[in-house]
Design a protein around this motif. Structure first.
Motif, short mmCIF file in Angstrom:
data_model
loop_
_atom_site.label_atom_id
_atom_site.label_comp_id
_atom_site.label_asym_id
_atom_site.label_seq_id
_atom_site.Cartn_x
_atom_site.Cartn_y
_atom_site.Cartn_z
N THR A 139 13.01 -20.93 -26.35
CA THR A 139 13.34 -21.40 -27.69
C THR A 139 13.72 -20.24 -28.61
O THR A 139 14.29 -20.46 -29.68
N SER A 140 13.46 -19.01 -28.19
CA SER A 140 13.82 -17.84 -29.01
C SER A 140 15.23 -17.35 -28.72
O SER A 140 16.01 -17.13 -29.62
N CYS A 141 15.55 -17.16 -27.43
CA CYS A 141 16.86 -16.57 -27.10
C CYS A 141 17.81 -17.53 -26.38
O CYS A 141 18.98 -17.22 -26.18
N GLY A 142 17.31 -18.70 -25.97
CA GLY A 142 18.16 -19.69 -25.33
C GLY A 142 18.37 -19.51 -23.84
O GLY A 142 19.03 -20.32 -23.20
N GLN A 143 17.80 -18.48 -23.25
CA GLN A 143 17.99 -18.20 -21.82
C GLN A 143 17.24 -19.23 -20.97
O GLN A 143 16.12 -19.62 -21.29
N ARG A 144 17.88 -19.67 -19.87
CA ARG A 144 17.19 -20.52 -18.89
C ARG A 144 16.32 -19.63 -18.02
O ARG A 144 16.74 -18.57 -17.59
N ASN A 145 15.11 -20.08 -17.74
CA ASN A 145 14.15 -19.30 -16.95
C ASN A 145 13.57 -20.14 -15.82
O ASN A 145 13.40 -21.35 -15.97
N ILE A 146 13.23 -19.48 -14.74
CA ILE A 146 12.41 -20.07 -13.69
C ILE A 146 10.99 -19.57 -13.95
O ILE A 146 10.77 -18.37 -14.10
N VAL A 156 13.81 -12.62 -20.37
CA VAL A 156 14.74 -11.83 -21.16
C VAL A 156 14.07 -11.24 -22.40
O VAL A 156 14.16 -10.03 -22.64
N CYS A 157 13.40 -12.08 -23.19
CA CYS A 157 12.85 -11.59 -24.46
C CYS A 157 11.32 -11.63 -24.52
O CYS A 157 10.73 -11.25 -25.51
N ASP A 158 10.67 -12.11 -23.46
CA ASP A 158 9.22 -12.17 -23.33
C ASP A 158 8.55 -13.16 -24.30
O ASP A 158 7.33 -13.18 -24.42
N ALA A 159 9.33 -13.98 -24.98
CA ALA A 159 8.75 -15.01 -25.85
C ALA A 159 8.10 -16.09 -24.99
O ALA A 159 8.46 -16.29 -23.83
N PRO A 160 7.12 -16.79 -25.55
CA PRO A 160 6.49 -17.88 -24.80
C PRO A 160 7.50 -19.00 -24.52
O PRO A 160 8.32 -19.34 -25.38
N LEU A 161 7.43 -19.55 -23.32
CA LEU A 161 8.27 -20.69 -22.95
C LEU A 161 7.51 -21.98 -23.16
O LEU A 161 6.28 -21.99 -23.08
N PRO A 162 8.22 -23.08 -23.43
CA PRO A 162 7.52 -24.36 -23.57
C PRO A 162 6.78 -24.71 -22.28
O PRO A 162 7.33 -24.55 -21.18
N VAL A 163 5.57 -25.18 -22.38
CA VAL A 163 4.79 -25.58 -21.21
C VAL A 163 5.29 -26.92 -20.69
O VAL A 163 5.40 -27.13 -19.49
N ASP A 164 5.62 -27.82 -21.59
CA ASP A 164 6.14 -29.14 -21.20
C ASP A 164 7.66 -29.08 -21.21
O ASP A 164 8.26 -28.49 -22.11
N GLY A 165 8.25 -29.72 -20.16
CA GLY A 165 9.69 -29.74 -19.94
C GLY A 165 10.51 -29.85 -21.14
O GLY A 165 11.60 -29.55 -21.31
#
Length: 165
Positions: A139-146, A156-165
């Motif tokens: 949600t910070s940089c828009g990058q898709r992550n696995i 990419v930016c080490d921001a927290p990713l959403p836990v729920d899809g």
């Protein structure tokens, strides 16, 4: 079933399909696998399940969007095969399967579409993904992550990713 739209790079959307096979039966699978170079059989293939529920296979280094001819899919990932009877249509089975497709980012919940396509083609399978992958958009940089090992941090930016899809 949920449809997955292509979310990968635009320049890959128009790639031509390379040696894609629609698998509707054990004979289709056996015939297509018989055309593959021996070394290619040792690695998983690119697959999608199209909106009609047909399994489509392509060599591993093919883009999922090319395998899907640019269309939305019910599932996408990588699939490997093994046989107990070399050259026998009845002997082929799925021995490994994942939902790893950064072009479509399908949820592990797409498994029923994969199972239905394999069941319709009479191909034995493990009953679920042998390697289920979680995808999250930062949600910070828009990058898709696995998500690896439950680490919900953007690569990419080490921001927290959403836990729920």
């Amino acid at each position: 079933m949920r449809r997955y739209e292509y979310v990968g790079p635009a320049e890959l959307r128009d790639l031509p399909p390379v040696d894609v096979a629609g698998i509707r039966s054990r004979d289709d699978l056996a015939a297509w696998l018989a055309t593959r170079p021996r070394g290619e059989l040792a690695e998983p293939f690119t697959f999608v399940v199209d909106l009609g529920g047909t399994l489509r296979l392509a060599p591993r280094r093919s883009e999922h969007v090319a395998c899907a001819v640019g269309r939305p899919v019910l599932a996408a990932g990588e699939m490997g095969f093994a046989t107990g009877e070399p050259g026998s249509a009845a002997g082929w089975r799925v021995d490994r399967v994942s939902n790893q497709s950064t072009g479509y980012c399908p949820d592990p919940e797409c498994w029923p579409a994969v199972a239905a396509a394999l069941d319709a083609a009479g191909t034995p399978h493990p009953g679920g993904f042998t390697d289920a992958v979680l995808f999250r958009r930062c949600t910070s940089c828009g990058q898709r992550n696995i998500v690896h090992d439950g680490d919900f941090a953007c690569a990419v930016c080490d921001a927290p990713l959403p836990v729920d899809g």
